[in-house]
Design an enzyme around this catalytic site. Structure first.
Site, short mmCIF file in Angstrom:
data_model
loop_
_atom_site.label_atom_id
_atom_site.label_comp_id
_atom_site.label_asym_id
_atom_site.label_seq_id
_atom_site.Cartn_x
_atom_site.Cartn_y
_atom_site.Cartn_z
N GLY A 102 36.08 63.10 26.52
CA GLY A 102 36.10 64.53 26.22
C GLY A 102 34.84 65.25 26.65
N ASN A 103 33.69 64.58 26.54
CA ASN A 103 32.42 65.27 26.84
C ASN A 103 32.28 65.57 28.33
OD1 ASN A 103 31.93 62.48 27.46
ND2 ASN A 103 29.75 62.97 27.53
N LYS A 139 46.55 61.01 16.23
CA LYS A 139 45.70 61.54 17.30
C LYS A 139 45.10 62.90 16.94
CE LYS A 139 44.02 62.20 21.44
NZ LYS A 139 42.87 61.41 21.90
N LYS A 192 44.23 58.76 25.93
CA LYS A 192 43.93 58.59 27.35
C LYS A 192 43.34 57.21 27.67
CE LYS A 192 39.21 59.03 27.95
NZ LYS A 192 38.87 58.87 26.56
N LYS A 232 39.19 52.40 23.22
CA LYS A 232 38.43 52.05 24.43
C LYS A 232 38.24 50.54 24.52
CE LYS A 232 35.68 56.21 24.07
NZ LYS A 232 36.79 57.07 24.47
#
Ligand code: ADP
Ligand code: MG
Length: 314
Positions: free
Chosen positions: A11-12, A129, A214, A276
């Site tokens: 996101g960053n 989410k 994602k 992740k």
């Protein structure tokens, strides 16, 4: 010889915590991310870029809900496609511009991607989410009462709306992505996890309201296009065990056995580092290396110096 690398942007890479989600701010973040990726491409690697869309899809959904008396409100699945479209546009343009600065003529394209999920996925009954902006507990509970949202606390950072996040089963069109990649084209694909679709009994597809994680879809993508390396770029330089505690320990190189042990010990939060690590582990199980590191250090991490590396089975 260059490697085929799937890069999953966190996101960053598009919007940093505390920033206002204006177009200009997001484009500048994307430009910086593209600069890093262009540097990697310029070394001769073929990159497939994928990215999250949590804040963006949440904002688009909110715009639709707030303006529904003026313009008909679009369902979440369409907001997902819209977010993939606008982030993809920014990424393609920024990548082209950054490559141009390097006199590099590698072609770049965006593929608006659908991802197949199962209608029976348990997350449809218990959404997980987080999307959109952060709220105080009080605001979140009010929005839940007013609008029927499901809201949850997000990893100690505040309260957010949550929606279903089913497991991706396959990336539709991954063979096309692979072919483009084999031809040397940089492809931006499966953004925001891809637009979630379910397969009907007659084989046709239909969109469904959800947001796919994602990191999970990035693994599917990396697996399906037979990537050599899978990189998950986020806002921390490393993965840690006992994260945020006095006995926190940095992970630099972990074997599959160690990584699985840390997962089972609960070191990685469900909505953030958990997916992740799971994605990285699954990729390492295919016999290839996965790296989790910060966006700024991606280039150094590729050279094995920095970041957290999940080693494949020897
Ligand atoms: P992204 O947008 O890149 O997917 P996330 O916020 O989902 O980013 O995940 C990155 C965050 O995961 C970090 O900012 C950190 O707060 C959190 N995190 C949770 N557990 C860990 C851990 N064990 N090691 C490192 N970071 C962790
Ligand atoms: Mg995340």
């Amino acid at each position: 010889m260059g490697e085929r690398i799937v890069i999953a942007l966190g996101g960053n890479a598009i919007l940093q915590p505390g920033q206002e989600a204006t177009f200009e701010t997001q484009f500048e973040n994307v430009r910086r991310s593209a600069e890093v990726i262009a540097g990697i491409i310029n070394k001769g690697h073929t990159v497939v870029v994928t990215h999250g869309n949590g804040p963006q899809v949440g904002n688009i959904l909110r715009q639709n809900e707030e303006a529904k008396h003026v313009v008909p409100s679009m369902p979440l699945v369409i907001c997902s496609a819209e977010s993939q479209g606008f982030i993809g546009y920014m990424l393609e343009q920024a990548l082209r511009n950054e490559l141009l600065k390097l006199n590099n003529e590698t072609p770049v394209t965006v593929m608006l991607t659908q991802t197949e999920v199962s209608i029976d996925d348990p997350d449809f009954d218990d959404p997980s989410k987080p999307i959109g902006v952060f709220y105080s507990e009080e605001e979140a509970k009010q929005l839940s009462a007013d609008k029927g949202w499901t809201v949850k606390e997000d990893a100690g950072r505040g309260w957010r709306r949550v929606v279903a996040s089913p497991e991706p089963k396959s990336i539709i069109g991954s063979n096309t992505i692979q072919q483009l990649s084999e031809m040397g084209t940089i492809v931006v694909a499966s953004g925001g996890g891809g637009v979630p679709v379910v397969k009907e009994d007659d084989g046709t597809y239909e969109g469904i309201d959800a947001v796919i994680d994602k990191d999970r879809s990035a693994f599917k993508l990396a697996e399906e296009i037979n990537a050599d390396l899978f990189m998950i770029l986020t806002d921390v330089e490393n993965v840690y065990i006992n994260y945020g505690k006095p006995n926190q320990e940095i992970l630099t190189e972990v074997t599959l056995e160690e990584a699985n042990k840390y997962v089972s010990e609960g070191h990685f939060s469900a909505g953030s580092m958990g997916p992740k690590m799971e994605a990285a582990i699954k990729f390492a199980q295919t016999g290839k290396r996965a790296i989790i590191c910060s966006l700024d250090q991606a280039d150094q991490a590729m050279q094995g110096k920095i970041g957290t590396h999940i080693k494949p089975k020897a």
